[in-house]
Design an enzyme around this catalytic site. Structure first.
Site, PDB file in Angstrom:
ATOM      1  N   SER A   1       4.870 -10.510  -8.947  1.00  0.00           N
ATOM      2  CA  SER A   1       4.584 -11.938  -8.806  1.00  0.00           C
ATOM      3  C   SER A   1       5.895 -12.668  -8.586  1.00  0.00           C
ATOM      4  O   SER A   1       6.947 -12.253  -9.094  1.00  0.00           O
ATOM      5  CB  SER A   1       3.894 -12.471 -10.070  1.00  0.00           C
ATOM      6  OG  SER A   1       3.862 -13.888 -10.076  1.00  0.00           O
TER       7      SER A   1
ATOM      8  N   HIS B   1       3.853  -9.069  -1.201  1.00  0.00           N
ATOM      9  CA  HIS B   1       3.676  -9.715   0.110  1.00  0.00           C
ATOM     10  C   HIS B   1       3.929  -8.715   1.239  1.00  0.00           C
ATOM     11  O   HIS B   1       3.286  -8.773   2.290  1.00  0.00           O
ATOM     12  CB  HIS B   1       4.652 -10.892   0.253  1.00  0.00           C
ATOM     13  CG  HIS B   1       4.437 -11.993  -0.747  1.00  0.00           C
ATOM     14  ND1 HIS B   1       5.290 -12.203  -1.793  1.00  0.00           N
ATOM     15  CD2 HIS B   1       3.466 -12.927  -0.854  1.00  0.00           C
ATOM     16  CE1 HIS B   1       4.874 -13.240  -2.510  1.00  0.00           C
ATOM     17  NE2 HIS B   1       3.762 -13.698  -1.958  1.00  0.00           N
TER      18      HIS B   1
ATOM     19  N   LEU C   1       9.120 -14.123  -1.362  1.00  0.00           N
ATOM     20  CA  LEU C   1       8.407 -12.914  -0.960  1.00  0.00           C
ATOM     21  C   LEU C   1       8.946 -11.670  -1.670  1.00  0.00           C
ATOM     22  O   LEU C   1      10.144 -11.527  -1.917  1.00  0.00           O
ATOM     23  CB  LEU C   1       8.497 -12.737   0.557  1.00  0.00           C
ATOM     24  CG  LEU C   1       7.983 -13.919   1.397  1.00  0.00           C
ATOM     25  CD1 LEU C   1       8.096 -13.602   2.879  1.00  0.00           C
ATOM     26  CD2 LEU C   1       6.547 -14.273   1.028  1.00  0.00           C
TER      27      LEU C   1
END
Length: 515
Positions: free
Chosen positions: A190, A36, A32
């Site tokens: 990412s 997120h 995460l």
């Protein structure tokens, strides 16, 4: 926060907590990061309970991809979620999700996305990937049965497929998209970014700057797909280490190639830096802004909304009039206001229009081509509109119509869920509010002007408190401040000052966009 690893444990938790609760689901594969975080924070703000799932899905990896190397750190991810206020993390094993070592895909019941949605973009390069995504997302939706599920716009093809899946399979969930989170240099965040070296991280930002070059051309008036793609490709070529896999401009919903942007286009890139595959995209949307004004009753939303629309020469979307028009139609049809099945069928062929006129309101309201501008203000309609408007079938039908009206933008709309439910992607969201005492005082003045005497300010304030409670706890689209809304407190503002405050927010937001 609970960490649960079995479907039985999760469903026991949800069954115990679900009564009159809204559940937000954020599916992740772990590792995460701040992207997120945006999904989780929005889910927490918009729901009573938030479920984060952490599951590295074997079905969406091909044999040549990085399933075994994909970053995993469940303890860190759980701490990440706990710090944000997530209620439960669901972290099942592949076996718990029905996936066993060496299992042949043919022995699984899988969800196949429409073939024409996987012929472009990532589809040809990741065969079976989106079937794997669709299958696990469907399982998670069935297991959790959330009110809303949250996905990032960076994975645009995945988002479009999931939206289509929800629509075609009639899955009762709202899909909420959250904008891409970038680092200070523009690189889309990412989990795979950690594979990049420091120099590769800097080189990877060319994906963003290529998209930004096309966006600037679009803002300057360019609409031709080939020209916009060529502008992005030229910029990409300045960093030869970036090996482009595809650069395509497609319709954001159907994912089909388009020659020219009429309403919106999705310009998407996939590229390799070394062995790391990166994706990024931008939506090029040819629409005027939407201004969504939420807030509690008595904060002055209706009048201020009309003034803002007039000042900007935008369309004033009077959602209250739409509910009144439907109520009038229900009464005309002789249907009981609590007969939701009959009302739902009636609404399948309803068309509500707002037509400009020279009247003081400047608008004629028609339903099925019948002018109801004055009749919807009758006491009979007023007495029944609350009973009709609270029905889920009515709200669902009118939200679809409101979203259709807002498709090209250029509107100002007000309500108690306009920014959170009807137009969650509005370019500007305002939460207009005032103290309970101030709203009670305004309500008393309105009633006094109508000849109502002997009014208790304390009783009116109690009535407002009760209405606020009902609005904020109702099962369908409760009153909440959107996480990205600007709050304006109107206690010490008159109508003109409140209007100017919103206009200043608009000017600031859109002066930044044009720079």
């Amino acid at each position: 926060m609970r960490v649960l690893k079995t479907i039985a444990g999760l469903q026991a938790y949800l069954n115990d907590e679900r009564v009159s609760r809204e559940i937000g689901l954020v599916p992740t594969m772990g590792a995460l990061h701040a992207g997120h975080q945006r999904l989780l924070e929005r889910a927490i703000a918009e729901n009573d309970r938030t479920v984060a799932t952490i599951f590295v899905n074997p079905l969406q990896f091909s044999p040549q991809e990085d399933l075994e190397q994909y970053p995993r750190n469940l303890d860190r991810d759980c701490q990440f979620c706990q710090n944000l206020g997530v209620d439960v993390v669901f972290a099942p094993s592949p076996e718990e999700m029905g996936i066993f070592p060496g299992q042949n895909e043919r022995s699984l019941a899988v969800i196949l996305p429409p073939a024409d949605m996987v012929t472009g973009l990532c589809g040809p390069f990741r065969p079976g990937h989106f079937a794997g995504v669709a299958t696990i997302v469907t399982k998670l939706l069935n297991i959790v049965q959330p009110t809303r599920a949250y996905f990032g716009e960076k994975d645009a093809q995945q988002l479009a497929i999931i939206r289509r899946l929800i629509r075609d399979l009639n899955i009762p969930v709202e899909i909420r998209a959250c904008s891409t989170v970038r680092d200070e240099l523009g690189l889309a965040l990412s989990s795979r970014n950690q594979y990049l070296s420091a120099s590769q991280t800097e080189q990877a930002t060319i994906l963003y700057w290529s998209l930004e070059a096309a966006r600037q051309a679009f803002r300057a008036g360019e609409r031709d797909s080939k020209v916009l793609s060529a502008i992005a490709a030229e910029k990409l070529a300045t960093v030869p280490e970036v090996q482009v896999q595809y650069l395509e401009l497609v319709d954001p919903a159907s994912l089909q190639p388009i020659e020219r942007i009429e309403t919106a286009g999705l310009l998407a890139i996939a590229a390799y830096l070394g062995s790391t595959r990166l994706i990024d995209n931008v939506i090029l949307r040819d629409r005027q802004p939407i201004i969504a004004i939420d807030g509690p009753a008595g904060a002055g939303k209706s009048t201020v909304t009309r003034h803002v629309a007039e000042a900007l020469d935008f369309f004033h979307l009077n959602t209250g009039a739409m509910y009144r028009a439907v109520t009038w139609l229900v009464l005309q049809a002789g249907i009981d206001t609590d007969d939701e099945p009959a009302i739902a069928e009636l609404l399948q062929s309803v068309a509500i229009e707002f037509l400009p006129t020279d009247s003081p309101t400047g608008m004629q309201i028609t339903i099925n081509q019948q002018d109801v501008t004055k009749t919807i203000l009758s006491p009979t309609v007023t007495d029944s509109v609350s009973a009709v408007s609270k029905l889920p079938a009515v709200r669902s039908a009118l939200v679809r119509q409101q979203q259709a009206i807002g498709k090209k933008g250029g509107i100002v709309a007000e309500g108690r869920d306009i920014g959170t439910h009807v137009f969650p992607d509005a370019e500007l969201k305002i939460y207009l509010t005032a103290s309970e005492r101030e709203r009670a005082r305004r309500r008393r003045n309105d009633l006094l002007a109508q000849g109502e005497l002997n009014l208790s300010l304390e009783q009116i304030e109690k009535d407002i408190q009760r209405r606020d409670f009902l609005d904020s706890t109702r099962k369908i689209a409760p009153l909440r401040k959107a996480p990205d809304a600007i709050e304006i407190v109107t206690d010490n503002l008159n109508i003109e000052e409140a209007t100017e405050a919103i206009l200043n927010c608009y000017r600031e937001a859109f002066s930044k966009r044009t720079k």
